[in-house]
Design an enzyme around this catalytic site. Structure first.
Site, mmCIF file in Angstrom:
data_model
loop_
_atom_site.group_PDB
_atom_site.id
_atom_site.type_symbol
_atom_site.label_atom_id
_atom_site.label_comp_id
_atom_site.label_asym_id
_atom_site.label_seq_id
_atom_site.Cartn_x
_atom_site.Cartn_y
_atom_site.Cartn_z
ATOM 1 N N ASN A 283 2.328 1.385 4.333
ATOM 2 C CA ASN A 283 2.605 0.097 4.990
ATOM 3 C C ASN A 283 2.288 0.137 6.492
ATOM 4 O O ASN A 283 2.943 -0.526 7.298
ATOM 5 C CB ASN A 283 4.063 -0.360 4.757
ATOM 6 C CG ASN A 283 4.340 -1.805 5.148
ATOM 7 O OD1 ASN A 283 5.436 -2.140 5.590
ATOM 8 N ND2 ASN A 283 3.368 -2.681 5.023
ATOM 9 N N CYS B 150 -1.401 0.603 7.320
ATOM 10 C CA CYS B 150 -2.845 0.311 7.435
ATOM 11 C C CYS B 150 -3.242 -0.897 6.585
ATOM 12 O O CYS B 150 -3.422 -2.001 7.104
ATOM 13 C CB CYS B 150 -3.685 1.518 7.040
ATOM 14 S SG CYS B 150 -3.410 2.981 8.073
ATOM 15 N N ARG B 151 -3.369 -0.702 5.284
ATOM 16 C CA ARG B 151 -3.973 -1.750 4.441
ATOM 17 C C ARG B 151 -3.079 -2.962 4.229
ATOM 18 O O ARG B 151 -3.535 -4.102 4.401
ATOM 19 C CB ARG B 151 -4.377 -1.141 3.082
ATOM 20 C CG ARG B 151 -5.520 -0.154 3.197
ATOM 21 C CD ARG B 151 -5.655 0.668 1.925
ATOM 22 N NE ARG B 151 -4.514 1.568 1.749
ATOM 23 C CZ ARG B 151 -4.317 2.349 0.693
ATOM 24 N NH1 ARG B 151 -5.184 2.322 -0.295
ATOM 25 N NH2 ARG B 151 -3.273 3.154 0.621
ATOM 26 N N SER B 152 -1.828 -2.745 3.818
ATOM 27 C CA SER B 152 -1.009 -3.927 3.480
ATOM 28 C C SER B 152 -0.623 -4.766 4.699
ATOM 29 O O SER B 152 -0.601 -5.998 4.589
ATOM 30 C CB SER B 152 0.207 -3.558 2.626
ATOM 31 O OG SER B 152 1.070 -2.675 3.289
ATOM 32 N N CYS C 29 0.867 -1.191 0.000
ATOM 33 C CA CYS C 29 0.000 0.000 0.000
ATOM 34 C C CYS C 29 0.899 1.235 0.000
ATOM 35 O O CYS C 29 2.075 1.144 -0.379
ATOM 36 C CB CYS C 29 -0.962 -0.025 1.183
ATOM 37 S SG CYS C 29 -0.177 -0.050 2.809
ATOM 38 N N ASP D 56 -8.149 4.032 1.058
ATOM 39 C CA ASP D 56 -7.180 4.425 2.078
ATOM 40 C C ASP D 56 -7.936 4.905 3.321
ATOM 41 O O ASP D 56 -8.669 5.887 3.244
ATOM 42 C CB ASP D 56 -6.331 5.548 1.483
ATOM 43 C CG ASP D 56 -5.240 6.011 2.419
ATOM 44 O OD1 ASP D 56 -5.279 5.640 3.604
ATOM 45 O OD2 ASP D 56 -4.357 6.748 1.961
HETATM 46 P P1 4NP Z 1 -1.757 2.772 4.094
HETATM 47 O O1 4NP Z 1 -2.406 4.110 4.700
HETATM 48 O O2 4NP Z 1 -1.205 3.145 2.732
HETATM 49 O O3 4NP Z 1 -2.904 1.836 3.996
HETATM 50 O O4 4NP Z 1 -0.687 2.349 5.070
HETATM 51 C C1 4NP Z 1 -1.745 5.326 4.794
HETATM 52 C C2 4NP Z 1 -0.849 5.552 5.808
HETATM 53 C C3 4NP Z 1 -0.220 6.766 5.927
HETATM 54 C C4 4NP Z 1 -0.501 7.784 5.031
HETATM 55 C C5 4NP Z 1 -1.400 7.556 4.007
HETATM 56 C C6 4NP Z 1 -2.010 6.334 3.881
HETATM 57 N N1 4NP Z 1 0.116 9.040 5.156
HETATM 58 O O5 4NP Z 1 -0.237 9.967 4.424
HETATM 59 O O6 4NP Z 1 1.004 9.205 6.034
#
Ligand code: 4NP
Length: 161
Positions: free
Chosen positions: A13, A15-17, A10, A129
Site C-alpha cells: 500500500n 506504490c501501486r494501490s 496491493c 511490483d
Molecule cells: P506495493 O509495492 O505493493 O505496490 O506497495 C511494494 C512495497 C513494499 C514492498 C513490496 C512491494 N516491500 O517488500 O516492502
C-alpha cells in the site's frame, strides 16, 4: 443514494494501490461524479502501515499532475462489508484477499477482481511490483493503471449509471 465503494489493494500500500486510488479519484473528479463514490486503498502486508506512499511513486505521479496523499493501512475484515469492489494488482494480492474474504460470512456483496481484467490496451496479466526496480517501473505502473482504471470506469457506467 448509496455510494459505490472501491478499494484498491496491493502488497505494501505504498506504490501501486495508492497510485490507483489517486488516478481513480482524479478521473471521477474530472467527470464530476466523485460524490457517488467512496474510494480507498490498502495493502495485504503490514510493514508500511502509517507511512506515506513511496517517494518514487509520488514523484512519478506528480509529473502527471496527480497527487498521492494516502497513508498506508492493511486490509481488514470490515473492508469486505464496506466495499462493493476490491481491485487487486497481482495474483498474489488476489489470492491473499480471496482467502481473507472466504473467511468472512457477510462478504457476498463485495466483488474481488484483478484490476488488469479491465485493461484495454495493456495485455499484462498483473500490475508489476515496482518496489525493487528502477524509476521507469513507476511510470509503467501509472501507464497500465491509467488504462485499466478507464476500463473499470466504463464497467461502472454500464452497471451503476
Ligand atoms: P506495493 O509495492 O505493493 O505496490 O506497495 C511494494 C512495497 C513494499 C514492498 C513490496 C512491494 N516491500 O517488500 O516492502
Amino acid at each position: 443514494m448509496k455510494k459505490i465503494s472501491v478499494l484498491f489493494v496491493c502488497l505494501g500500500n505504498i506504490c501501486r494501490s495508492p497510485a490507483a486510488e489517486a488516478l481513480f479519484i482524479k478521473k471521477i473528479k474530472e467527470k464530476q461524479i466523485e460524490d457517488r463514490f467512496l474510494v480507498d486503498s490498502a495493502g495485504t502486508g503490514s510493514w508500511h502501515v502509517g507511512k506515506k506512499s513511496d517517494l518514487r511513486m509520488r514523484l512519478a505521479a506528480k509529473n502527471r499532475k496527480i497527487d498521492i496523499t494516502s497513508i498506508a493501512r492493511q486490509i481488514n475484515k470490515n473492508d469486505f462489508q464496506k466495499f462493493n469492489y476490491i481491485l487487486t494488482m497481482d495474483d498474489s494480492n488476489y489470492k491473499n484477499v480471496m482467502s481473507l474474504k472466504n473467511r468472512e460470512p457477510y462478504s457476498d456483496n463485495c466483488e474481488v477482481r484483478k484490476i488488469q481484467e479491465y485493461a484495454n490496451s495493456f495485455h499484462e496479466k498483473e500490475v508489476p511490483d515496482p518496489y525493487f526496480g528502477g524509476e521507469e517501473g513507476f511510470d509503467y505502473v501509472l501507464d497500465i493503471l491509467t488504462d485499466s482504471i478507464s476500463g473499470f470506469l466504463d464497467h461502472i457506467f454500464k452497471n451503476h449509471f
